[in-house]
Design a protein around this motif. Structure first.
Motif, mmCIF file in Angstrom:
data_model
loop_
_atom_site.group_PDB
_atom_site.id
_atom_site.type_symbol
_atom_site.label_atom_id
_atom_site.label_comp_id
_atom_site.label_asym_id
_atom_site.label_seq_id
_atom_site.Cartn_x
_atom_site.Cartn_y
_atom_site.Cartn_z
ATOM 1 N N VAL A 98 0.132 -4.815 0.777
ATOM 2 C CA VAL A 98 1.069 -4.110 1.521
ATOM 3 C C VAL A 98 0.442 -3.932 2.805
ATOM 4 O O VAL A 98 -0.530 -3.483 3.037
ATOM 5 C CB VAL A 98 1.538 -2.589 1.005
ATOM 6 N N TYR A 99 1.367 -4.307 4.065
ATOM 7 C CA TYR A 99 0.954 -3.874 5.444
ATOM 8 C C TYR A 99 2.258 -3.665 5.990
ATOM 9 O O TYR A 99 2.976 -4.858 6.536
ATOM 10 C CB TYR A 99 -0.094 -5.163 6.075
ATOM 11 N N ASP A 100 2.449 -2.426 6.623
ATOM 12 C CA ASP A 100 3.446 -2.245 7.543
ATOM 13 C C ASP A 100 2.790 -1.767 8.933
ATOM 14 O O ASP A 100 2.105 -0.854 8.818
ATOM 15 C CB ASP A 100 4.344 -1.074 7.044
ATOM 16 N N PRO A 101 2.766 -2.508 9.883
ATOM 17 C CA PRO A 101 2.018 -2.376 10.985
ATOM 18 C C PRO A 101 2.364 -0.882 11.638
ATOM 19 O O PRO A 101 1.639 -0.359 12.414
ATOM 20 C CB PRO A 101 2.545 -3.700 12.035
ATOM 21 N N ALA A 102 3.564 -0.544 11.542
ATOM 22 C CA ALA A 102 3.974 0.729 12.016
ATOM 23 C C ALA A 102 3.610 1.898 11.402
ATOM 24 O O ALA A 102 3.301 3.122 11.809
ATOM 25 C CB ALA A 102 5.539 0.831 12.230
ATOM 26 N N LYS A 103 3.208 1.572 9.740
ATOM 27 C CA LYS A 103 2.791 2.497 8.877
ATOM 28 C C LYS A 103 1.795 2.090 8.204
ATOM 29 O O LYS A 103 2.054 1.931 6.816
ATOM 30 C CB LYS A 103 3.908 3.236 8.229
ATOM 31 N N PRO A 104 0.581 1.701 8.745
ATOM 32 C CA PRO A 104 -0.430 0.977 7.921
ATOM 33 C C PRO A 104 -1.132 1.924 6.664
ATOM 34 O O PRO A 104 -1.943 1.394 5.788
ATOM 35 C CB PRO A 104 -1.592 0.862 9.064
ATOM 36 N N LEU A 105 -0.686 3.123 6.613
ATOM 37 C CA LEU A 105 -1.137 3.937 5.385
ATOM 38 C C LEU A 105 0.095 4.001 4.350
ATOM 39 O O LEU A 105 0.038 4.699 3.465
ATOM 40 C CB LEU A 105 -1.479 5.355 5.793
ATOM 41 N N SER A 106 1.027 3.136 4.317
ATOM 42 C CA SER A 106 1.936 3.019 3.364
ATOM 43 C C SER A 106 1.270 2.388 2.227
ATOM 44 O O SER A 106 0.617 1.630 2.079
ATOM 45 C CB SER A 106 3.110 1.942 3.896
ATOM 46 N N SER A 107 2.215 3.140 0.946
ATOM 47 C CA SER A 107 1.775 2.517 -0.444
ATOM 48 C C SER A 107 2.986 2.495 -1.046
ATOM 49 O O SER A 107 3.709 3.702 -1.109
ATOM 50 C CB SER A 107 0.660 3.312 -0.886
ATOM 51 N N PRO A 108 3.417 1.566 -1.980
ATOM 52 C CA PRO A 108 4.535 1.616 -2.885
ATOM 53 C C PRO A 108 4.466 2.618 -3.952
ATOM 54 O O PRO A 108 5.217 2.867 -4.767
ATOM 55 C CB PRO A 108 4.959 0.167 -3.170
ATOM 56 N N TYR A 109 3.285 2.813 -4.112
ATOM 57 C CA TYR A 109 2.671 3.644 -5.336
ATOM 58 C C TYR A 109 2.218 5.097 -5.076
ATOM 59 O O TYR A 109 1.850 5.745 -6.037
ATOM 60 C CB TYR A 109 1.676 3.063 -6.227
ATOM 61 N N GLY A 110 2.545 5.632 -3.800
ATOM 62 C CA GLY A 110 2.324 7.112 -3.445
ATOM 63 C C GLY A 110 0.839 7.268 -3.048
ATOM 64 O O GLY A 110 0.693 8.444 -3.026
ATOM 65 N N ASP A 111 -0.110 6.297 -3.173
ATOM 66 C CA ASP A 111 -1.403 6.753 -2.766
ATOM 67 C C ASP A 111 -2.050 5.328 -2.229
ATOM 68 O O ASP A 111 -2.048 4.419 -3.149
ATOM 69 C CB ASP A 111 -2.296 7.243 -4.039
ATOM 70 N N ILE A 112 -2.760 5.331 -1.370
ATOM 71 C CA ILE A 112 -3.228 4.036 -0.764
ATOM 72 C C ILE A 112 -4.491 3.578 -1.289
ATOM 73 O O ILE A 112 -4.899 2.311 -1.470
ATOM 74 C CB ILE A 112 -3.548 3.970 0.747
ATOM 75 N N HIS A 113 -4.966 4.267 -2.272
ATOM 76 C CA HIS A 113 -6.449 4.046 -2.853
ATOM 77 C C HIS A 113 -6.065 3.241 -4.208
ATOM 78 O O HIS A 113 -6.984 2.707 -4.731
ATOM 79 C CB HIS A 113 -7.032 5.141 -3.187
ATOM 80 N N ILE A 114 -4.878 3.116 -4.555
ATOM 81 C CA ILE A 114 -4.558 2.384 -5.555
ATOM 82 C C ILE A 114 -3.993 0.684 -5.182
ATOM 83 O O ILE A 114 -3.516 -0.090 -5.774
ATOM 84 C CB ILE A 114 -3.223 2.889 -6.511
ATOM 85 N N ASN A 115 -3.636 0.864 -3.651
ATOM 86 C CA ASN A 115 -3.336 -0.531 -3.015
ATOM 87 C C ASN A 115 -4.326 -1.548 -3.393
ATOM 88 O O ASN A 115 -5.465 -1.295 -3.426
ATOM 89 C CB ASN A 115 -2.875 -0.420 -1.554
#
Length: 552
Positions: free
Chosen positions: A514-531
């Motif tokens: 997942v990479y949203d340049p406007a929101k690089p900390l986005s996660s479909p799963y609620g926590d970037i550490h599971i990305n």
């Protein structure tokens, strides 16, 4: 629970604006809370055996760490951290309870960690207890993984507590990880001795063989770097199947496979691995013959139990791609009935006017964007899948079995044109007449209008601030593919450089899930550490450069 299975629980994607916060989906077309029943069919033992016979051997490559590093908070970095060198390395250093350090192996790998643990001081009278955290990106080892608030199982988090009972001892962790960095914390020893780490190495695993030559000098430095990162992404996802991500899921998915296979044909050319994956999908299907969106491989191959409309249709496209790339008519002919069955099942929801009607109890993926209305996109995708399936039938000489396809494709194309809004100069979807990149991309790939009109639609969406954009490299791939199909070569090149190049400039060794340049900390799963930060569906820039003739 895995990335797509969470929809069975929450009924829709959620996107995190930061690692600990979740934004609920806004889309009027949320995923259903209850799906149609998924009952496994009888496995096709012969096809399962063919898949087993094609299981590749894995190549092991040992890599010592290149440096000790420390994480430095950096608000300007997309993932909030950067790494800086620290000290002279591990040689001669001893560690006691409470000490920690971070190793940098200089690049991403999928595999195991091995080391030898020695002692300093009196004879060891207690075990050494260590916490090891494996990082694909700096934030994995710079930030605490707990408390974990994500939607997927925390068992996927890349950390381990190990007890080394007898010292000195050589250690190789049995669990496979995906990592560049390893943070080592000494939780405890006894007070009478310290420990030293010697012969530390990462043991990389892949079924990819010799890497192709780098892009020639006519390509820009950025393009050459993008291509190299794409190759590393594909390499580390090539295990005994084409895994979606070696860090999490570690599973075979149709949508990922189609893109990995395209990149593979232009690079590593491990075509038997594609063949193995096609047979796995064909062998383990639903009772009515629908291909599962994913297949479990270990401890033994079995039905995945999850179904996605677009993925079932893309199985046919992947099979057609395979025949085109390899000329293996025998495999394509054997799996042809599976392909035909996919569109028979999907076709039950295509009305007399040629429009696919979402019954509300099936999963249409397209992208993780929570705002995306998907009716127009799935219509264009299904036109494309029917066209490619008809082409496959003609190459196999079985077009009489799908004699109704030309008329059906014409009706579906006319229905697709019903999404066109002349005043907006774009395809629209849903009651709010949403303009999205997804709708334009799939209508262009489906060829529902002449290329110049599709180019207009793509440029319209690209230029509109209110157009719904992708949040995954998966849909960005199809946007680039649509641009190339529509003659927008310069725009396609610019999009690859800005999007995948953005990840490279952010320090990516492999491309992200997942990479949203406007929101690089986005996660479909609620926590970037599971990305996942090495993900199969993001590897296709190498395909665009090497197979589609895109020059940068």
């Amino acid at each position: 629970m895995n990335r797509r299975e969470m929809l069975l629980v929450v009924g829709g994607a959620a996107v995190a604006a930061a690692a600990s916060s979740v934004v609920a989906p806004k889309a009027a077309q949320a995923q259903p809370k209850e799906f149609e029943p998924a009952v496994a069919g009888e496995p096709n033992a012969a096809w399962g055996a063919k898949a087993d016979a094609l299981t590749p051997a894995l190549t092991e490559t040992a890599q010592p760490p290149l440096a000790l590093v420390r994480a430095v908070a950096d608000p300007s970095a997309p993932l909030r951290w950067r790494m800086e060198p620290e000290g002279e390395g591990l040689a001669g250093r001893a560690f006691k309870k409470g000490d920690s350090f971070i190793l940098d192996f200089g690049g991403h790998r999928t595999g195991h960690l091995a080391f030898r643990l020695e002692t300093v001081g009196r004879e060891p009278d207690a075990p050494a207890r260590l916490r090891l955290t494996f990082g694909e990106v700096p934030s994995d080892v710079a930030e605490p993984l707990y408390p974990y608030n994500g939607m997927l199982s925390g068992a996927w988090l890349p950390d381990e507590i190990v007890n080394i009972d007898y010292l000195p001892q050589a250690v190789q962790l049995p669990r496979r990880y995906a990592f560049r960095y390893v943070k080592v914390e000494v939780i405890d020893t006894s007070s009478g001795f310290s420990i030293r780490f010697e012969d530390v190495k990462a043991i990389g695993l892949t079924s990819a063989k010799a890497a192709p030559a780098p892009l020639p000098s006519k390509y820009s430095d950025l393009a050459r770097r993008i291509d190299a990162v794409a190759l590393a992404t594909l390499r580390d996802c090539m295990q005994t199947t084409f895994e979606d991500g070696p860090r999490r899921d570690q599973r075979l998915w149709v949508g990922d496979l189609r893109l990995q296979a395209l990149a593979n044909y232009a690079t590593f050319k491990q075509n038997d691995l594609v063949k193995r994956c096609l047979y796995l999908f064909a062998a383990y299907r639903r009772q009515d013959g629908l291909v599962a969106a994913c297949v479990y491989e270990k401890p033994k191959a079995r039905y995945g139990g999850i179904h996605i409309v677009d993925y079932a249709a893309l199985f046919n496209v992947a099979l057609a791609d395979y025949l085109e790339a390899t000329g293996d008519e025998a495999t394509a002919r054997e799996l042809w009935p599976v392909a035909k069955r996919q569109l028979e099942i999907i076709g039950q929801r295509i009305n007399a006017d040629g429009r696919y009607v979402d019954p509300g109890n099936v999963w249409i993926f397209i992208d993780w964007s929570p705002d995306l209305h998907k009716d127009a996109a799935i219509q264009g995708l299904l036109v494309f899948a029917h066209k490619r399936t008809l082409d496959l039938a003609r190459k196999l000489g079985v077009q009489a079995e799908v004699a109704d396809y030309p008329a059906l494709i014409e009706r579906m194309t006319m229905a697709a044109r019903g999404y066109w809004d002349a005043s907006a100069k774009a395809f629209v979807s849903g009651p709010n007449r949403q303009v999205s990149w997804a709708s334009q991309a799939w209508m262009a790939i489906g060829g529902v209008l002449p290329a110049k009109d599709c180019a207009t639609a793509l440029k319209t969406a690209f230029g509109r601030a209110d157009a719904v954009k992708p949040v995954t490299p998966y849909l960005y791939h199809y946007m680039v593919e649509a641009m190339l199909d529509s003659g927008l070569d310069k725009d396609a090149k610019a999009l690859v450089e800005s999007y995948w190049g953005g990840m490279v400039k952010a320090g990516a060794d492999t491309f992200w899930e997942v990479y949203d340049p406007a929101k690089p900390l986005s996660s479909p799963y609620g926590d970037i550490h599971i990305n996942s930060y090495c993900h199969a569906w993001s590897c296709t820039p190498t395909y665009f450069y090497r197979a589609r003739g895109m020059v940068a």
